[in-house]
Design a protein around this motif. Structure first.
Motif, short mmCIF file in Angstrom:
data_model
loop_
_atom_site.label_atom_id
_atom_site.label_comp_id
_atom_site.label_asym_id
_atom_site.label_seq_id
_atom_site.Cartn_x
_atom_site.Cartn_y
_atom_site.Cartn_z
N THR A 168 0.84 -1.20 0.00
CA THR A 168 0.00 0.00 0.00
C THR A 168 0.87 1.25 0.00
N ILE A 169 0.52 2.20 -0.87
CA ILE A 169 1.22 3.49 -0.92
C ILE A 169 0.23 4.56 -0.48
N ILE A 170 0.54 5.27 0.59
CA ILE A 170 -0.35 6.32 1.06
C ILE A 170 -0.19 7.56 0.19
N PRO A 171 -1.19 8.45 0.19
CA PRO A 171 -1.11 9.65 -0.67
C PRO A 171 0.15 10.47 -0.41
N GLY A 172 0.78 10.89 -1.49
CA GLY A 172 1.97 11.72 -1.39
C GLY A 172 3.26 10.95 -1.17
N GLN A 173 3.16 9.61 -1.09
CA GLN A 173 4.35 8.80 -0.87
C GLN A 173 4.64 7.94 -2.11
N SER A 174 5.75 7.22 -2.07
CA SER A 174 6.14 6.41 -3.22
C SER A 174 6.73 5.08 -2.77
N LEU A 175 6.74 4.14 -3.70
CA LEU A 175 7.38 2.84 -3.51
C LEU A 175 8.61 2.82 -4.41
N GLU A 176 9.79 2.70 -3.81
CA GLU A 176 11.03 2.76 -4.57
C GLU A 176 11.38 1.37 -5.11
N LEU A 177 11.28 1.22 -6.43
CA LEU A 177 11.63 -0.06 -7.04
C LEU A 177 13.14 -0.26 -7.02
N ILE A 178 13.88 0.77 -7.42
CA ILE A 178 15.33 0.79 -7.23
C ILE A 178 15.78 2.23 -7.03
N VAL A 179 16.82 2.38 -6.22
CA VAL A 179 17.46 3.68 -6.03
C VAL A 179 18.97 3.45 -6.01
N TRP A 180 19.68 4.13 -6.90
CA TRP A 180 21.14 4.10 -6.93
C TRP A 180 21.67 5.49 -6.63
N THR A 181 22.60 5.57 -5.68
CA THR A 181 23.28 6.83 -5.39
C THR A 181 24.77 6.53 -5.20
N ILE A 182 25.55 7.57 -5.19
CA ILE A 182 26.97 7.40 -4.86
C ILE A 182 27.06 7.28 -3.34
N ASN A 183 26.85 6.08 -2.83
CA ASN A 183 26.77 5.84 -1.40
C ASN A 183 28.13 5.42 -0.83
N SER A 184 28.10 4.95 0.40
CA SER A 184 29.35 4.62 1.11
C SER A 184 30.12 3.47 0.46
N SER A 185 29.44 2.68 -0.37
CA SER A 185 30.13 1.56 -1.02
C SER A 185 31.17 2.03 -2.04
N TYR A 186 31.08 3.29 -2.43
CA TYR A 186 32.03 3.83 -3.41
C TYR A 186 33.20 4.57 -2.76
N GLU A 187 33.25 4.56 -1.47
CA GLU A 187 34.36 5.24 -0.78
C GLU A 187 35.70 4.60 -1.16
N GLY A 188 36.62 5.43 -1.58
CA GLY A 188 37.94 4.95 -1.97
C GLY A 188 38.03 4.45 -3.40
N LYS A 189 36.89 4.45 -4.13
CA LYS A 189 36.90 3.98 -5.52
C LYS A 189 37.06 5.17 -6.47
N SER A 190 37.59 4.88 -7.63
CA SER A 190 37.86 5.94 -8.60
C SER A 190 36.59 6.42 -9.27
N ASN A 191 36.68 7.60 -9.86
CA ASN A 191 35.56 8.16 -10.60
C ASN A 191 35.19 7.32 -11.81
N ASP A 192 36.18 6.62 -12.37
CA ASP A 192 35.92 5.75 -13.52
C ASP A 192 34.98 4.60 -13.15
N ILE A 193 35.15 4.04 -11.97
CA ILE A 193 34.28 2.95 -11.52
C ILE A 193 32.86 3.46 -11.33
N ILE A 194 32.74 4.62 -10.71
CA ILE A 194 31.42 5.22 -10.52
C ILE A 194 30.76 5.50 -11.87
#
Length: 210
Positions: A137-163
């Motif tokens: 159930t999705i209440i009014p004004g809200q959303s269900l995220e099927l996928i979300v990708w961000t430059i999160n903590s898993s990219y710490e120490g990795k090069s810009n090329d990998i990102i």
């Protein structure tokens, strides 16, 4: 409603044009006498019934509209954030019946991640994703995220090329999908659908290649 009106009119005919005389031993007889008081009284009753029925129908329609969900598939593509979501832009809860995701000859109703290339999903750490969509159930004004990708903590120490490689590969994969959402409201008597075609996904996630 038609049966009620028919029954009332029959009653008018009996009461208006026939009075019961049970004084005779032979049984019940009707005397044909016009009774205008009865006609007027029953006519007023019919009008009241009709207006009450109309008012009830209007109220029911109004009640449904005040809790109607409006589903929308929203896609985002930014340098630091890529997502696919299902939003509820209506005024009532949105109950998901099915989310169908297709990619070439593959399709799934479980999770968008399941239909993406394996090498991509193995190396990417998602910021958020959702699986098992049915019944959510999705209440009014809200959303269900099927996928979300961000430059999160898993990219710490990795090069810009990998990102950059992960971002571009995800865009290429999302170019090839289509999504359709079937949902209902709290009454669950009617189903609604919203979809985004492969062409729409391709034009959005492939615009960087032009």
């Amino acid at each position: 409603m038609k049966r009620i009106i028919t029954l009332v009119f029959l009653t008018i005919n009996v009461l208006a044009y026939g009075q019961i005389d049970s004084t005779k031993n032979s049984g019940i007889e009707f005397k044909n006498e016009l009774n205008w008081d009865t006609i007027i009284a029953l006519s007023v009753s019919i009008v009241s019934i009709v207006f009450t029925y109309i008012q009830v129908r209007i109220q029911r329609t109004h009640n449904k509209k005040t809790v109607k969900p409006i589903g929308r598939i929203r896609i985002g593509d930014y340098q630091n954030n890529i997502f696919v979501k299902v939003e509820n832009n209506g005024v009532g809860p949105l109950i998901i019946k099915q989310i169908l995701i297709k990619r070439d000859t593959l399709q799934t109703t479980k999770s968008l991640i399941d239909i993406l290339p394996n090498d991509l999903t193995k190396r990417i750490t998602w910021t958020n994703f959702t699986g098992s969509y049915e019944g959510r159930t999705i209440i009014p004004g809200q959303s269900l995220e099927l996928i979300v990708w961000t430059i999160n903590s898993s990219y710490e120490g990795k090069s810009n090329d990998i990102i950059e490689n992960d971002r571009n590969d995800l865009r290429k994969a999302l170019k090839e999908i289509s999504v359709s959402v079937t949902y209902t409201d709290i009454y669950e008597k009617e189903e609604f659908m919203h979809d985004l075609s492969r062409e729409e996904f391709s034009s959005w996630y492939g615009r960087h290649e032009q």
